[in-house]
Motif scaffolding. Structure first.
Motif, PDB file in Angstrom:
ATOM      1  N   ILE A  82       6.711  22.916  -2.006  1.00  0.00           N
ATOM      2  CA  ILE A  82       7.249  24.269  -2.113  1.00  0.00           C
ATOM      3  C   ILE A  82       8.762  24.243  -1.933  1.00  0.00           C
ATOM      4  O   ILE A  82       9.280  23.734  -0.946  1.00  0.00           O
ATOM      5  N   GLY A  83       9.460  24.767  -2.927  1.00  0.00           N
ATOM      6  CA  GLY A  83      10.913  24.868  -2.861  1.00  0.00           C
ATOM      7  C   GLY A  83      11.650  23.598  -3.196  1.00  0.00           C
ATOM      8  O   GLY A  83      12.859  23.510  -2.999  1.00  0.00           O
ATOM      9  N   HIS A  84      10.950  22.604  -3.701  1.00  0.00           N
ATOM     10  CA  HIS A  84      11.586  21.340  -4.047  1.00  0.00           C
ATOM     11  C   HIS A  84      11.313  20.996  -5.509  1.00  0.00           C
ATOM     12  O   HIS A  84      10.335  21.451  -6.091  1.00  0.00           O
ATOM     13  N   SER A  85      12.168  20.169  -6.057  1.00  0.00           N
ATOM     14  CA  SER A  85      11.930  19.662  -7.401  1.00  0.00           C
ATOM     15  C   SER A  85      10.740  18.717  -7.351  1.00  0.00           C
ATOM     16  O   SER A  85      10.609  17.917  -6.425  1.00  0.00           O
ATOM     17  N   ILE A  86       9.888  18.823  -8.338  1.00  0.00           N
ATOM     18  CA  ILE A  86       8.715  17.956  -8.401  1.00  0.00           C
ATOM     19  C   ILE A  86       9.110  16.730  -9.223  1.00  0.00           C
ATOM     20  O   ILE A  86       9.333  16.828 -10.424  1.00  0.00           O
ATOM     21  N   THR A  87       9.198  15.607  -8.545  1.00  0.00           N
ATOM     22  CA  THR A  87       9.592  14.369  -9.212  1.00  0.00           C
ATOM     23  C   THR A  87       8.390  13.440  -9.322  1.00  0.00           C
ATOM     24  O   THR A  87       7.372  13.624  -8.643  1.00  0.00           O
ATOM     25  N   ARG A  88       8.533  12.446 -10.158  1.00  0.00           N
ATOM     26  CA  ARG A  88       7.486  11.445 -10.313  1.00  0.00           C
ATOM     27  C   ARG A  88       7.213  10.760  -8.970  1.00  0.00           C
ATOM     28  O   ARG A  88       6.066  10.493  -8.615  1.00  0.00           O
ATOM     29  N   ASP A  89       8.269  10.507  -8.201  1.00  0.00           N
ATOM     30  CA  ASP A  89       8.136   9.863  -6.900  1.00  0.00           C
ATOM     31  C   ASP A  89       7.300  10.726  -5.949  1.00  0.00           C
ATOM     32  O   ASP A  89       6.428  10.222  -5.235  1.00  0.00           O
ATOM     33  N   LEU A  90       7.572  12.012  -5.931  1.00  0.00           N
ATOM     34  CA  LEU A  90       6.808  12.936  -5.089  1.00  0.00           C
ATOM     35  C   LEU A  90       5.346  12.960  -5.515  1.00  0.00           C
ATOM     36  O   LEU A  90       4.445  12.947  -4.673  1.00  0.00           O
ATOM     37  N   VAL A  91       5.097  12.974  -6.808  1.00  0.00           N
ATOM     38  CA  VAL A  91       3.726  12.988  -7.319  1.00  0.00           C
ATOM     39  C   VAL A  91       2.999  11.703  -6.918  1.00  0.00           C
ATOM     40  O   VAL A  91       1.837  11.752  -6.498  1.00  0.00           O
ATOM     41  N   ILE A  92       3.664  10.572  -6.983  1.00  0.00           N
ATOM     42  CA  ILE A  92       3.048   9.310  -6.585  1.00  0.00           C
ATOM     43  C   ILE A  92       2.677   9.350  -5.104  1.00  0.00           C
ATOM     44  O   ILE A  92       1.596   8.908  -4.711  1.00  0.00           O
ATOM     45  N   ARG A  93       3.549   9.933  -4.266  1.00  0.00           N
ATOM     46  CA  ARG A  93       3.228  10.066  -2.844  1.00  0.00           C
ATOM     47  C   ARG A  93       2.007  10.965  -2.640  1.00  0.00           C
ATOM     48  O   ARG A  93       1.169  10.688  -1.786  1.00  0.00           O
ATOM     49  N   LEU A  94       1.897  12.035  -3.420  1.00  0.00           N
ATOM     50  CA  LEU A  94       0.721  12.905  -3.317  1.00  0.00           C
ATOM     51  C   LEU A  94      -0.546  12.163  -3.738  1.00  0.00           C
ATOM     52  O   LEU A  94      -1.597  12.310  -3.111  1.00  0.00           O
ATOM     53  N   LEU A  95      -0.432  11.369  -4.794  1.00  0.00           N
ATOM     54  CA  LEU A  95      -1.594  10.612  -5.254  1.00  0.00           C
ATOM     55  C   LEU A  95      -2.009   9.566  -4.217  1.00  0.00           C
ATOM     56  O   LEU A  95      -3.199   9.285  -4.064  1.00  0.00           O
ATOM     57  N   LYS A  96      -1.046   9.024  -3.493  1.00  0.00           N
ATOM     58  CA  LYS A  96      -1.376   8.050  -2.448  1.00  0.00           C
ATOM     59  C   LYS A  96      -2.156   8.697  -1.321  1.00  0.00           C
ATOM     60  O   LYS A  96      -2.945   8.037  -0.651  1.00  0.00           O
ATOM     61  N   LYS A  97      -1.946  10.000  -1.094  1.00  0.00           N
ATOM     62  CA  LYS A  97      -2.713  10.708  -0.065  1.00  0.00           C
ATOM     63  C   LYS A  97      -4.200  10.701  -0.379  1.00  0.00           C
ATOM     64  O   LYS A  97      -5.024  10.740   0.518  1.00  0.00           O
ATOM     65  N   VAL A  98      -4.520  10.700  -1.637  1.00  0.00           N
ATOM     66  CA  VAL A  98      -5.925  10.638  -2.040  1.00  0.00           C
ATOM     67  C   VAL A  98      -6.230   9.241  -2.576  1.00  0.00           C
ATOM     68  O   VAL A  98      -7.098   9.066  -3.412  1.00  0.00           O
ATOM     69  N   GLY A  99      -5.538   8.258  -2.043  1.00  0.00           N
ATOM     70  CA  GLY A  99      -5.600   6.880  -2.511  1.00  0.00           C
ATOM     71  C   GLY A  99      -6.963   6.238  -2.455  1.00  0.00           C
ATOM     72  O   GLY A  99      -7.328   5.468  -3.341  1.00  0.00           O
ATOM     73  N   VAL A 100      -7.755   6.481  -1.422  1.00  0.00           N
ATOM     74  CA  VAL A 100      -9.077   5.873  -1.328  1.00  0.00           C
ATOM     75  C   VAL A 100      -9.933   6.328  -2.500  1.00  0.00           C
ATOM     76  O   VAL A 100     -10.607   5.528  -3.142  1.00  0.00           O
ATOM     77  N   LYS A 101      -9.872   7.620  -2.809  1.00  0.00           N
ATOM     78  CA  LYS A 101     -10.628   8.131  -3.944  1.00  0.00           C
ATOM     79  C   LYS A 101     -10.124   7.502  -5.244  1.00  0.00           C
ATOM     80  O   LYS A 101     -10.902   7.159  -6.116  1.00  0.00           O
ATOM     81  N   MET A 102      -8.791   7.373  -5.347  1.00  0.00           N
ATOM     82  CA  MET A 102      -8.220   6.813  -6.567  1.00  0.00           C
ATOM     83  C   MET A 102      -8.631   5.344  -6.722  1.00  0.00           C
ATOM     84  O   MET A 102      -8.949   4.890  -7.820  1.00  0.00           O
ATOM     85  N   ALA A 103      -8.632   4.570  -5.639  1.00  0.00           N
ATOM     86  CA  ALA A 103      -9.028   3.162  -5.700  1.00  0.00           C
ATOM     87  C   ALA A 103     -10.506   3.043  -6.062  1.00  0.00           C
ATOM     88  O   ALA A 103     -10.884   2.193  -6.879  1.00  0.00           O
ATOM     89  N   SER A 104     -11.327   3.896  -5.481  1.00  0.00           N
ATOM     90  CA  SER A 104     -12.759   3.891  -5.800  1.00  0.00           C
ATOM     91  C   SER A 104     -12.968   4.180  -7.278  1.00  0.00           C
ATOM     92  O   SER A 104     -13.813   3.560  -7.923  1.00  0.00           O
ATOM     93  N   LYS A 105     -12.201   5.106  -7.780  1.00  0.00           N
ATOM     94  CA  LYS A 105     -12.323   5.498  -9.183  1.00  0.00           C
ATOM     95  C   LYS A 105     -12.032   4.296 -10.086  1.00  0.00           C
ATOM     96  O   LYS A 105     -12.715   4.084 -11.077  1.00  0.00           O
TER      97      LYS A 105
END
Length: 165
Positions: A87-110
């Motif tokens: 909220i209130g920040h530019s959405i960058t690829r780096d920020l998105v990668i950090r968000l995806l890492k938060k759900v990393g276990v699910k992503m690795a399982s996938k």
């Protein structure tokens, strides 16, 4: 301009539908048994979806910059207390990668299950859908709470709307 809690509820419900549609796309991409396709598509989906949600709640970076100093401080403080880095920040690829890492276990399982014939692709699609829905709905909920705090703030009596562009 969002002036009432009823309008805010409508924006929230519209954003939940947006998240479900984008999560469905993520699920489809997750079913493709090619390495990296799903992660790239998830990043692209989030790069589009998160700013769209912020904009609908009138909480984009530009929207927040246009606020009076008191309301701006309230919005940024509320966003920070919710742990929102979006909220209130530019959405960058780096920020998105950090968000995806938060759900990393699910992503690795996938990644692992998609190579099991047929059933693995269905499971991977379900994991992709769920992970995207989790990230998207969390952002919708954070935006809702921040916008609600701004609408209900006593300094906004008589001017309960967040300014828009």
């Amino acid at each position: 301009m969002i002036k009432t809690l009823e309008e805010l509820d409508k924006v929230r419900d519209d954003c939940y539908r947006l998240v479900t549609r984008r999560s469905s796309l993520s699920g489809v991409a997750s079913a493709v048994p090619l390495p990296g396709i799903d992660v790239g598509s998830d990043a692209a989906i989030l790069l589009e979806m998160l700013p769209a949600i912020s904009k609908r709640f009138e909480l984009s970076e530009a929207d927040i910059e246009a606020l009076d100093p008191t309301t701006k401080a309230l919005v940024l403080t509320t966003a920070g207390s919710l742990g929102s880095k979006v909220i209130g920040h530019s959405i960058t690829r780096d920020l998105v990668i950090r968000l995806l890492k938060k759900v990393g276990v699910k992503m690795a399982s996938k990644q692992l299950v998609k190579y099991v014939p047929f059933a693995g692709q269905i499971i991977a699609a379900g994991i992709g859908f769920t992970a995207m829905k989790y990230v998207g709905n969390n952002h919708v909920n954070a935006c809702y709470q921040v916008a609600k705090a701004a609408i209900e703030h006593p300094d906004n009596a008589g001017n309960t709307a967040l300014p828009s562009d």
